[in-house]
Design an enzyme around this catalytic site. Sequence first.
Site, PDB file in Angstrom:
ATOM      1  N   GLY A  49      43.834 -17.649  18.021  1.00 22.52           N
ATOM      2  CA  GLY A  49      43.159 -17.067  16.858  1.00 22.52           C
ATOM      3  C   GLY A  49      41.745 -16.597  17.125  1.00 22.52           C
ATOM      4  O   GLY A  49      41.254 -15.671  16.485  1.00 22.52           O
ATOM      5  N   ASP A 105      38.568 -19.277  14.844  1.00 28.03           N
ATOM      6  CA  ASP A 105      38.721 -18.292  13.789  1.00 28.03           C
ATOM      7  C   ASP A 105      38.409 -18.896  12.421  1.00 28.03           C
ATOM      8  O   ASP A 105      37.743 -18.287  11.598  1.00 28.03           O
ATOM      9  CB  ASP A 105      40.136 -17.671  13.826  1.00 28.03           C
ATOM     10  CG  ASP A 105      41.247 -18.712  13.918  1.00 28.03           C
ATOM     11  OD1 ASP A 105      40.956 -19.933  13.870  1.00 28.03           O
ATOM     12  OD2 ASP A 105      42.421 -18.311  14.048  1.00 28.03           O
ATOM     13  N   ASP A 108      39.620 -25.270   8.728  1.00 29.17           N
ATOM     14  CA  ASP A 108      40.522 -25.556   7.604  1.00 29.17           C
ATOM     15  C   ASP A 108      40.588 -27.065   7.374  1.00 29.17           C
ATOM     16  O   ASP A 108      39.813 -27.610   6.602  1.00 29.17           O
ATOM     17  CB  ASP A 108      41.882 -24.931   7.921  1.00 29.17           C
ATOM     18  CG  ASP A 108      42.916 -25.199   6.862  1.00 29.17           C
ATOM     19  OD1 ASP A 108      42.536 -25.388   5.698  1.00 29.17           O
ATOM     20  OD2 ASP A 108      44.113 -25.235   7.180  1.00 29.17           O
ATOM     21  N   LYS A 136      37.221 -22.584   5.022  1.00 22.91           N
ATOM     22  CA  LYS A 136      37.919 -22.635   3.727  1.00 22.91           C
ATOM     23  C   LYS A 136      37.204 -23.560   2.771  1.00 22.91           C
ATOM     24  O   LYS A 136      36.659 -24.587   3.168  1.00 22.91           O
ATOM     25  CB  LYS A 136      39.356 -23.123   3.923  1.00 22.91           C
ATOM     26  CG  LYS A 136      40.273 -22.009   4.346  1.00 22.91           C
ATOM     27  CD  LYS A 136      41.722 -22.379   4.157  1.00 22.91           C
ATOM     28  CE  LYS A 136      42.572 -21.380   4.920  1.00 22.91           C
ATOM     29  NZ  LYS A 136      43.962 -21.791   5.010  1.00 22.91           N
ATOM     30  N   PHE A 157      45.776 -18.866   2.270  1.00 23.25           N
ATOM     31  CA  PHE A 157      46.240 -18.562   3.622  1.00 23.25           C
ATOM     32  C   PHE A 157      45.916 -17.107   3.930  1.00 23.25           C
ATOM     33  O   PHE A 157      46.305 -16.198   3.194  1.00 23.25           O
ATOM     34  CB  PHE A 157      47.745 -18.822   3.744  1.00 23.25           C
ATOM     35  CG  PHE A 157      48.199 -18.797   5.166  1.00 23.25           C
ATOM     36  CD1 PHE A 157      48.023 -19.912   5.985  1.00 23.25           C
ATOM     37  CD2 PHE A 157      48.777 -17.658   5.714  1.00 23.25           C
ATOM     38  CE1 PHE A 157      48.412 -19.896   7.316  1.00 23.25           C
ATOM     39  CE2 PHE A 157      49.171 -17.634   7.040  1.00 23.25           C
ATOM     40  CZ  PHE A 157      48.990 -18.745   7.841  1.00 23.25           C
ATOM     41  N   VAL A 158      45.181 -16.890   5.011  1.00 22.74           N
ATOM     42  CA  VAL A 158      44.742 -15.527   5.359  1.00 22.74           C
ATOM     43  C   VAL A 158      45.214 -15.168   6.769  1.00 22.74           C
ATOM     44  O   VAL A 158      45.445 -16.048   7.595  1.00 22.74           O
ATOM     45  CB  VAL A 158      43.201 -15.392   5.292  1.00 22.74           C
ATOM     46  CG1 VAL A 158      42.709 -15.499   3.864  1.00 22.74           C
ATOM     47  CG2 VAL A 158      42.494 -16.416   6.172  1.00 22.74           C
ATOM     48  N   ASP A 164      46.966 -15.502  12.335  1.00 22.26           N
ATOM     49  CA  ASP A 164      48.376 -15.111  12.296  1.00 22.26           C
ATOM     50  C   ASP A 164      49.165 -15.838  11.221  1.00 22.26           C
ATOM     51  O   ASP A 164      48.767 -16.888  10.731  1.00 22.26           O
ATOM     52  CB  ASP A 164      49.047 -15.450  13.630  1.00 22.26           C
ATOM     53  CG  ASP A 164      49.248 -16.961  13.778  1.00 22.26           C
ATOM     54  OD1 ASP A 164      48.239 -17.689  13.746  1.00 22.26           O
ATOM     55  OD2 ASP A 164      50.402 -17.408  13.882  1.00 22.26           O
TER      56      ASP A 164
HETATM   57  P1  IMP Z   1      42.080 -26.878  11.328  1.00 21.57           P
HETATM   58  O1  IMP Z   1      42.324 -27.579  12.630  1.00 21.57           O
HETATM   59  O2  IMP Z   1      42.997 -27.354  10.230  1.00 21.57           O
HETATM   60  O3  IMP Z   1      40.629 -26.810  10.905  1.00 21.57           O
HETATM   61  O4  IMP Z   1      42.579 -25.392  11.456  1.00 21.57           O
HETATM   62  C1  IMP Z   1      42.219 -24.599  12.453  1.00 21.57           C
HETATM   63  C2  IMP Z   1      43.361 -23.704  12.875  1.00 21.57           C
HETATM   64  O5  IMP Z   1      44.427 -23.626  11.926  1.00 21.57           O
HETATM   65  C3  IMP Z   1      42.837 -22.310  13.013  1.00 21.57           C
HETATM   66  O6  IMP Z   1      42.323 -22.105  14.300  1.00 21.57           O
HETATM   67  C4  IMP Z   1      44.038 -21.464  12.732  1.00 21.57           C
HETATM   68  O7  IMP Z   1      44.765 -21.267  13.919  1.00 21.57           O
HETATM   69  C5  IMP Z   1      44.877 -22.281  11.797  1.00 21.57           C
HETATM   70  N1  IMP Z   1      44.675 -21.847  10.396  1.00 21.57           N
HETATM   71  C6  IMP Z   1      44.054 -22.545   9.421  1.00 21.57           C
HETATM   72  N2  IMP Z   1      44.043 -21.855   8.268  1.00 21.57           N
HETATM   73  C7  IMP Z   1      44.683 -20.689   8.524  1.00 21.57           C
HETATM   74  C8  IMP Z   1      44.993 -19.535   7.705  1.00 21.57           C
HETATM   75  O8  IMP Z   1      44.664 -19.410   6.507  1.00 21.57           O
HETATM   76  N3  IMP Z   1      45.656 -18.544   8.339  1.00 21.57           N
HETATM   77  C9  IMP Z   1      46.032 -18.580   9.639  1.00 21.57           C
HETATM   78  N4  IMP Z   1      45.760 -19.637  10.432  1.00 21.57           N
HETATM   79  C10 IMP Z   1      45.097 -20.686   9.875  1.00 21.57           C
HETATM   80 MG    MG Z   2      43.624 -21.252  15.858  1.00 19.72          MG
END
Ligand code: IMP
Ligand code: MG
Length: 188
Positions: A49, A105, A108, A136, A157-158, A164
């Site tokens: 990403g 990217d 979340d 987010k 979700f984007v 992706d």
């Molecule tokens: P985290 O580990 O939950 O903070 O999320 C990080 C990873 O989850 C990002 O690098 C993305 O690959 C994926 N991700 C989280 N939210 C989204 C979304 O809305 N769209 C696409 N990928 C996401």
């Molecule tokens: Mg990622």
Amino acid sequence: MTGDIQRVLIPQARIAQRVKDLADQIMSDHVPPLLEEGQGVTIIPIMTGGMIFCADLIRQIPLAMKIGLMMVSSYPGRSVQSQGSQMLATQVGDIHGRNVVLLDDILDSGGTLKMVVPALRELGAASVKTCVLLRKDRPAARQVHADYVGFDIPDEFVVGYGLDYNDYYRNLPDIVTLKPAVFSEASP
Ligand code: IMP
Ligand code: MG
């Protein structure tokens, strides 16, 4: 592919402006004499990403730098919620005594940064700063520190600009939401 877009959340021109701001901030935090003599900078995008964000950002940072790579999976296949972060590959070179800027990217659940930042510190980095293009609006994301944040976005979700769904849509130039039908269909 463009027919699957529900709404453009952040158009490419705004992304470009903000990426330039982030590059300026990173630059001003990493110029000598802030860094000790001999300490280099290594930029590490989290793949896949962070790929497009990294490519645009680093060309706006006129500093000597090395690039490392980490591959982490959190949303495998058709997931739209984090399935827990899994480190798939690490190719960061020798970061001992170097100043690392980790790029992702989107922030979340925070699981990715919580896993990766300590791993980079263990490898002996002099400093580890984190930079996310998107964050987010959810409590879990706010509980994890990021040094540089491009945009705060709603908890939706984007895709696009590297992000992706089921490995598609990364090449969209804008950050967008998808029509609900996309998530119920067999393939995009
Ligand atoms: P985290 O580990 O939950 O903070 O999320 C990080 C990873 O989850 C990002 O690098 C993305 O690959 C994926 N991700 C989280 N939210 C989204 C979304 O809305 N769209 C696409 N990928 C996401
Ligand atoms: Mg990622």
